[in-house]
Scaffold this active site. Sequence first.
Site, PDB file in Angstrom:
ATOM      1  N   TYR A 241       1.998  32.371 -15.752  1.00  0.00           N
ATOM      2  CA  TYR A 241       0.670  32.705 -15.516  1.00  0.00           C
ATOM      3  C   TYR A 241       0.069  31.487 -15.446  1.00  0.00           C
ATOM      4  CZ  TYR A 241       0.465  37.798 -15.585  1.00  0.00           C
ATOM      5  OH  TYR A 241       0.724  39.092 -15.007  1.00  0.00           O
ATOM      6  N   ASP A 269      -0.612  37.156  -8.053  1.00  0.00           N
ATOM      7  CA  ASP A 269      -1.184  38.753  -7.571  1.00  0.00           C
ATOM      8  C   ASP A 269      -2.091  39.225  -8.639  1.00  0.00           C
ATOM      9  OD1 ASP A 269       0.523  39.467  -9.570  1.00  0.00           O
ATOM     10  OD2 ASP A 269       1.920  40.536  -8.041  1.00  0.00           O
ATOM     11  N   HIS A 362       3.737  43.593  -8.188  1.00  0.00           N
ATOM     12  CA  HIS A 362       3.419  43.506  -9.720  1.00  0.00           C
ATOM     13  C   HIS A 362       3.823  45.150 -10.215  1.00  0.00           C
ATOM     14  CE1 HIS A 362       1.430  41.110 -12.606  1.00  0.00           C
ATOM     15  NE2 HIS A 362       1.627  41.980 -13.434  1.00  0.00           N
TER      16      HIS A 362
END
Length: 504
Positions: A241, A269, A362
């Site tokens: 991230y 995403d 995801h």
Amino acid sequence: MSTSGRLISGKEVATHNSRDSCWIIVHGKVYDVTDFLDDHPGGSKIILKYAGKDATEEYDPIHPPDAITTHLKPEQQLGSVDLNTVEKVEVTVSDADKARQARLGQRPSIDEILNLHDFETIAKLVLTEKAWAYYSSAADDEITNRENHAAYHRLWFRPRILRDVSTVDFSTTILGCPSSMPVYITATALGKLGHPDGELNLTRASAKHGVIQMIPTLASYGFDEIVDAAAPGQNQFLQLYVNKDKAITKRIVQHAEERGIKGLFITVDAPQLGRREKDMRQKFDAEDPDNVTTSGQSGNVDRSQGAARAISSFIDPGLNWNDLKWFQSITKMPIILKGVQCYEDALEAYDQGCQGVVLSNHGGRQLEFSRSGIEVLVEVVTKFKELRGITFPNEKFHLFVDGGVRRATDVLKAVALGATAVGIGRPMIYAFSAYGYDGVDKALQILKDEFEMNMRLLGARTLKEVVPEMVDASNIHQHVVAVPGDRLYDSNYESMQSARLKDV
Ligand code: 173
């Protein structure tokens, strides 16, 4: 630590129990979090609940161990406390969660587990409500979550016969790393919510089975602890991230490379976390004084959080294509974009020199009504051939898929259609939530057994022989599952849900 391990008494800590001066204890260390209260991604209330007290039990499952030292300045890290002088704080456990704990002792023997779905059944029975809500939840009405699995029902095999399949070999390489099957364990956050050994269960079972674990940015164990738990020569990837603070991102990436990580999977995403309402509802309990706002009206309760949203505020929503060059300048690891959902973006990633993409939504947790990875795979493969003359699998640019995979047949469909490998996430967390390391060990063995049999039945001796002609994908873009309901079967089939728990 600025005061180099000053020994503080529990009594002194207990006096700093308010918003004006708030100290907490985590793992025997004392921290002054007064100035951090309003910056805490999970809100100030939860910290204030532990003001002057030991917060370790609450802190542990939902933070990497170094989270606190990373966020606090050295002068806010006050010293150590003699835990014998600290009054114990009872973490309140609901009756429902107590009952779940009791059920852990009544699980069926692991020998009764036959497939990956079975782990989910047991996990649902034994996980705390909060953990189940966090792991299983998906965006909005969870349509995409279900579609991820259902999409595989629109792909049917065209097997070949009379090939000598006495021996079959389903091993492969993923980004140059050997893998016993075309599967990797994809990143999922907060492993300790399911089991005290959290992600380490995945590391150890991956080592045993020769598969690759993708380490999540938001693991409950620290990155180094997970790398340290790996066997010599074991390969791991990192899911990233991207932090708003580029310096932190750079440090994480370069440290990962130094520690031998073999691939950087940048999540693309999640500029904002999706609404996982099952998770968000966990926060809402009208009886809980923490949930009552200052006005005292439960109508004003902030329901906007949930475990994931509470810890995600560091993610940079400004991340964009221009940042790729920067990543390429700070690391030599292969860069793979995780969460690509159309051929245009896959082509862009290829043109910009990425080594691959994960076609993923995801786990259905982000944009509701995004298509399944397996459907996008068909589109991407078609368009790359049409527009660039490129076919898959391809050593220069890899296509990965995740979401909804429960069987080796699902994986074989993806491989036939051009995927290098497939990521499996939730089933692995359910496996360790239900049975710890043994669960993951068994889950990977089940997949291997399924591969062996299904390769034979397909008439493929190696993965090279698992070719596009073996799958009829003509229906993949039809969002209707054309399998009629099978009432007779459904009324007779007994899932593990109704299996009897052992008497204690
Ligand atoms: O899907 C998730 O829950 C996830 O990726 C996440 C993101 C931020 C914080 C915690 C989990």
